[in-house]
Write a protein that holds these residues in place. Sequence first.
Motif, PDB file in Angstrom:
ATOM      1  N   SER A 210       0.822  -1.206   0.000  1.00  0.00           N
ATOM      2  CA  SER A 210       0.000   0.000   0.000  1.00  0.00           C
ATOM      3  C   SER A 210       0.858   1.259   0.000  1.00  0.00           C
ATOM      4  O   SER A 210       0.560   2.235  -0.705  1.00  0.00           O
ATOM      5  CB  SER A 210      -0.924   0.001   1.226  1.00  0.00           C
ATOM      6  N   VAL A 211       1.940   1.243   0.760  1.00  0.00           N
ATOM      7  CA  VAL A 211       2.851   2.388   0.764  1.00  0.00           C
ATOM      8  C   VAL A 211       3.450   2.576  -0.633  1.00  0.00           C
ATOM      9  O   VAL A 211       3.573   3.705  -1.130  1.00  0.00           O
ATOM     10  CB  VAL A 211       3.958   2.204   1.820  1.00  0.00           C
ATOM     11  N   ALA A 212       3.809   1.466  -1.281  1.00  0.00           N
ATOM     12  CA  ALA A 212       4.356   1.558  -2.638  1.00  0.00           C
ATOM     13  C   ALA A 212       3.342   2.167  -3.598  1.00  0.00           C
ATOM     14  O   ALA A 212       3.693   2.993  -4.457  1.00  0.00           O
ATOM     15  CB  ALA A 212       4.788   0.177  -3.125  1.00  0.00           C
ATOM     16  N   HIS A 213       2.062   1.788  -3.467  1.00  0.00           N
ATOM     17  CA  HIS A 213       1.021   2.380  -4.309  1.00  0.00           C
ATOM     18  C   HIS A 213       0.924   3.885  -4.084  1.00  0.00           C
ATOM     19  O   HIS A 213       0.733   4.655  -5.033  1.00  0.00           O
ATOM     20  CB  HIS A 213      -0.331   1.731  -4.008  1.00  0.00           C
ATOM     21  N   CYS A 214       1.043   4.305  -2.831  1.00  0.00           N
ATOM     22  CA  CYS A 214       0.980   5.739  -2.536  1.00  0.00           C
ATOM     23  C   CYS A 214       2.155   6.479  -3.173  1.00  0.00           C
ATOM     24  O   CYS A 214       1.987   7.588  -3.698  1.00  0.00           O
ATOM     25  CB  CYS A 214       0.973   5.966  -1.023  1.00  0.00           C
ATOM     26  N   LEU A 215       3.329   5.881  -3.118  1.00  0.00           N
ATOM     27  CA  LEU A 215       4.481   6.498  -3.767  1.00  0.00           C
ATOM     28  C   LEU A 215       4.257   6.606  -5.274  1.00  0.00           C
ATOM     29  O   LEU A 215       4.592   7.630  -5.897  1.00  0.00           O
ATOM     30  CB  LEU A 215       5.748   5.690  -3.475  1.00  0.00           C
ATOM     31  N   LEU A 216       3.685   5.568  -5.859  1.00  0.00           N
ATOM     32  CA  LEU A 216       3.382   5.605  -7.291  1.00  0.00           C
ATOM     33  C   LEU A 216       2.410   6.726  -7.632  1.00  0.00           C
ATOM     34  O   LEU A 216       2.584   7.440  -8.619  1.00  0.00           O
ATOM     35  CB  LEU A 216       2.781   4.266  -7.726  1.00  0.00           C
ATOM     36  N   SER A 217       1.381   6.873  -6.800  1.00  0.00           N
ATOM     37  CA  SER A 217       0.333   7.846  -7.118  1.00  0.00           C
ATOM     38  C   SER A 217       0.827   9.281  -7.034  1.00  0.00           C
ATOM     39  O   SER A 217       0.218  10.181  -7.617  1.00  0.00           O
ATOM     40  CB  SER A 217      -0.868   7.664  -6.178  1.00  0.00           C
ATOM     41  N   THR A 218       1.932   9.505  -6.321  1.00  0.00           N
ATOM     42  CA  THR A 218       2.496  10.856  -6.231  1.00  0.00           C
ATOM     43  C   THR A 218       3.703  11.032  -7.148  1.00  0.00           C
ATOM     44  O   THR A 218       4.401  12.048  -7.076  1.00  0.00           O
ATOM     45  CB  THR A 218       2.898  11.187  -4.780  1.00  0.00           C
ATOM     46  N   GLY A 219       3.960  10.036  -7.992  1.00  0.00           N
ATOM     47  CA  GLY A 219       5.044  10.160  -8.959  1.00  0.00           C
ATOM     48  C   GLY A 219       6.425   9.864  -8.402  1.00  0.00           C
ATOM     49  O   GLY A 219       7.425  10.144  -9.073  1.00  0.00           O
ATOM     50  N   ARG A 220       6.508   9.263  -7.233  1.00  0.00           N
ATOM     51  CA  ARG A 220       7.814   8.940  -6.651  1.00  0.00           C
ATOM     52  C   ARG A 220       8.185   7.514  -7.049  1.00  0.00           C
ATOM     53  O   ARG A 220       8.230   6.587  -6.241  1.00  0.00           O
ATOM     54  CB  ARG A 220       7.767   9.128  -5.131  1.00  0.00           C
ATOM     55  N   PHE A 221       8.449   7.348  -8.323  1.00  0.00           N
ATOM     56  CA  PHE A 221       8.627   6.023  -8.903  1.00  0.00           C
ATOM     57  C   PHE A 221       9.899   5.341  -8.400  1.00  0.00           C
ATOM     58  O   PHE A 221       9.885   4.156  -8.064  1.00  0.00           O
ATOM     59  CB  PHE A 221       8.640   6.116 -10.429  1.00  0.00           C
ATOM     60  N   ASP A 222      10.998   6.075  -8.361  1.00  0.00           N
ATOM     61  CA  ASP A 222      12.252   5.475  -7.895  1.00  0.00           C
ATOM     62  C   ASP A 222      12.155   5.057  -6.437  1.00  0.00           C
ATOM     63  O   ASP A 222      12.687   4.005  -6.041  1.00  0.00           O
ATOM     64  CB  ASP A 222      13.415   6.453  -8.085  1.00  0.00           C
ATOM     65  N   ALA A 223      11.488   5.873  -5.630  1.00  0.00           N
ATOM     66  CA  ALA A 223      11.315   5.526  -4.217  1.00  0.00           C
ATOM     67  C   ALA A 223      10.470   4.263  -4.076  1.00  0.00           C
ATOM     68  O   ALA A 223      10.729   3.420  -3.200  1.00  0.00           O
ATOM     69  CB  ALA A 223      10.665   6.688  -3.462  1.00  0.00           C
ATOM     70  N   ALA A 224       9.462   4.112  -4.932  1.00  0.00           N
ATOM     71  CA  ALA A 224       8.625   2.910  -4.883  1.00  0.00           C
ATOM     72  C   ALA A 224       9.435   1.673  -5.253  1.00  0.00           C
ATOM     73  O   ALA A 224       9.283   0.608  -4.629  1.00  0.00           O
ATOM     74  CB  ALA A 224       7.428   3.063  -5.826  1.00  0.00           C
ATOM     75  N   VAL A 225      10.301   1.794  -6.256  1.00  0.00           N
ATOM     76  CA  VAL A 225      11.174   0.671  -6.628  1.00  0.00           C
ATOM     77  C   VAL A 225      12.068   0.297  -5.455  1.00  0.00           C
ATOM     78  O   VAL A 225      12.233  -0.892  -5.119  1.00  0.00           O
ATOM     79  CB  VAL A 225      12.023   1.039  -7.862  1.00  0.00           C
ATOM     80  N   PHE A 254       5.839  -7.455  -5.821  1.00  0.00           N
ATOM     81  CA  PHE A 254       6.678  -7.339  -7.021  1.00  0.00           C
ATOM     82  C   PHE A 254       5.881  -6.846  -8.232  1.00  0.00           C
ATOM     83  O   PHE A 254       6.443  -6.187  -9.118  1.00  0.00           O
ATOM     84  CB  PHE A 254       7.361  -8.666  -7.322  1.00  0.00           C
ATOM     85  N   LEU A 255       4.591  -7.160  -8.279  1.00  0.00           N
ATOM     86  CA  LEU A 255       3.774  -6.606  -9.349  1.00  0.00           C
ATOM     87  C   LEU A 255       3.703  -5.082  -9.233  1.00  0.00           C
ATOM     88  O   LEU A 255       3.815  -4.360 -10.236  1.00  0.00           O
ATOM     89  CB  LEU A 255       2.362  -7.208  -9.311  1.00  0.00           C
ATOM     90  N   THR A 256       3.519  -4.597  -8.007  1.00  0.00           N
ATOM     91  CA  THR A 256       3.541  -3.149  -7.785  1.00  0.00           C
ATOM     92  C   THR A 256       4.893  -2.575  -8.186  1.00  0.00           C
ATOM     93  O   THR A 256       4.985  -1.523  -8.835  1.00  0.00           O
ATOM     94  CB  THR A 256       3.248  -2.831  -6.316  1.00  0.00           C
ATOM     95  N   GLY A 257       5.960  -3.288  -7.819  1.00  0.00           N
ATOM     96  CA  GLY A 257       7.299  -2.850  -8.182  1.00  0.00           C
ATOM     97  C   GLY A 257       7.522  -2.813  -9.680  1.00  0.00           C
ATOM     98  O   GLY A 257       8.223  -1.932 -10.191  1.00  0.00           O
ATOM     99  N   SER A 258       6.905  -3.745 -10.393  1.00  0.00           N
ATOM    100  CA  SER A 258       7.083  -3.765 -11.852  1.00  0.00           C
ATOM    101  C   SER A 258       6.498  -2.511 -12.487  1.00  0.00           C
ATOM    102  O   SER A 258       7.052  -1.967 -13.447  1.00  0.00           O
ATOM    103  CB  SER A 258       6.442  -5.024 -12.462  1.00  0.00           C
ATOM    104  N   MET A 259       5.377  -2.031 -11.942  1.00  0.00           N
ATOM    105  CA  MET A 259       4.790  -0.805 -12.483  1.00  0.00           C
ATOM    106  C   MET A 259       5.627   0.406 -12.104  1.00  0.00           C
ATOM    107  O   MET A 259       5.787   1.336 -12.903  1.00  0.00           O
ATOM    108  CB  MET A 259       3.359  -0.643 -11.986  1.00  0.00           C
ATOM    109  N   ALA A 260       6.176   0.412 -10.894  1.00  0.00           N
ATOM    110  CA  ALA A 260       7.060   1.511 -10.499  1.00  0.00           C
ATOM    111  C   ALA A 260       8.273   1.567 -11.423  1.00  0.00           C
ATOM    112  O   ALA A 260       8.687   2.637 -11.878  1.00  0.00           O
ATOM    113  CB  ALA A 260       7.492   1.344  -9.049  1.00  0.00           C
ATOM    114  N   ALA A 261       8.840   0.407 -11.702  1.00  0.00           N
ATOM    115  CA  ALA A 261      10.008   0.350 -12.594  1.00  0.00           C
ATOM    116  C   ALA A 261       9.640   0.776 -14.009  1.00  0.00           C
ATOM    117  O   ALA A 261      10.426   1.439 -14.687  1.00  0.00           O
ATOM    118  CB  ALA A 261      10.591  -1.059 -12.595  1.00  0.00           C
TER     119      ALA A 261
END
Length: 404
Positions: A210-225, A254-261
Amino acid sequence: MTTNLTIGERVAWYRRRRGLSQEVLAGLVGRTVDWLSKAENGRIELDRLSVIKSLADALDVALGDLIAEPTLMDWTHDSGTSTVPALRSALMNYRQLTPLFGVPTEGEPPTLGELRRNVAEVWDAYQDSRYGLATRRLPLLLADALIAGQAYEGRDRERAYALTAMTYQGAAMVLTKLGEADLAWIAADRGLAAAQQSGDAVVTGSLFRSVAHCLLSTGRFDAAVQLVGDASDYLRPGLGAASPDFLSIYGTLFLTGSMAAAHSEDRGMVRSFLAEADQAARRLGRDANHMWTAFGPTNVAIHRVAAAGELGDLQVALELAPQVDTSNLPTERRARHNLEVARALSSHARIDEALAVVLEAESWAPEQVRNHYLARELVLSWVRNHRGRPGQPMAELAKRLRVV
């Protein structure tokens, strides 16, 4: 800002507010002036978050400013007339967060069984894309979960904390879908704290996602990875005797991570994360919905399509999409996949097919389609670029999405 502007038009609006010429902004994002002009005029679709984020960074605005989030949540039979503001009040009620003020707990604590059923109801609503229902139920559920965490002792308290964590995560997931990124972050942060108090590795892993999704939604892609990498290191020792719940949480991370990457345009990391998720799915053996993850081989395939689309490999996405049968997955997953298919079809000027796919998704999940930036941007661009009057199905869809 109104939702009847394309992303390109918002870029132009903010560019002028910043006093930048097209030449300067194009240089800042490493593009040509011709490309930027076409993007601002709607002749190029801005449908990849990595590209939109680069423009947002150059303009010093939030990602949500360019994709017009959040949108106003409709009042429905499910939601009643109390929506996001009530959930915001619940999340920002400081009196429930600390015992330092000596405020007594109000009300009798729910039984753990009752709390578990209510948590499941919210998560089921989320997976059914019934965000109004989930939003209406969450404020009271959060209050009950916090009371339970204070009232119970020993192992029961740990179970109460686990359910509290899942309640906060449910709130974070719904708020992310509604474009309320800052509120979602608060909920995810609180949920992770409760998960750690529960001592439950599966629940903690769920909150990492869930934290990774929040990072994605704010554009913090590298942080989510980076978070996915750190979280997987934390969870990996439990893989030896992993339960289906654990495998599902691990693989979904890892699926969430794949979208962040993919948003970071890191193809190597996309392949690595999808391979790790695929391995977990093969070990699980079938599609399932442990811990409301909808995890299994099909969800991995969905993310292969989505990652290809985000990387700009739209021909690959179009080739992979027909191989994915989502009929046995929750509504949220099915509708989200349809939007990716529509993006790929639209990129190949197959507008009628793309429209049919979006309409199908809307028939399953009207709230989800209306609240997703990709659906709004696709439909608005189709209407704007259509020669003559758009057909009735397209025009009516645009009206329902509030983009015209």
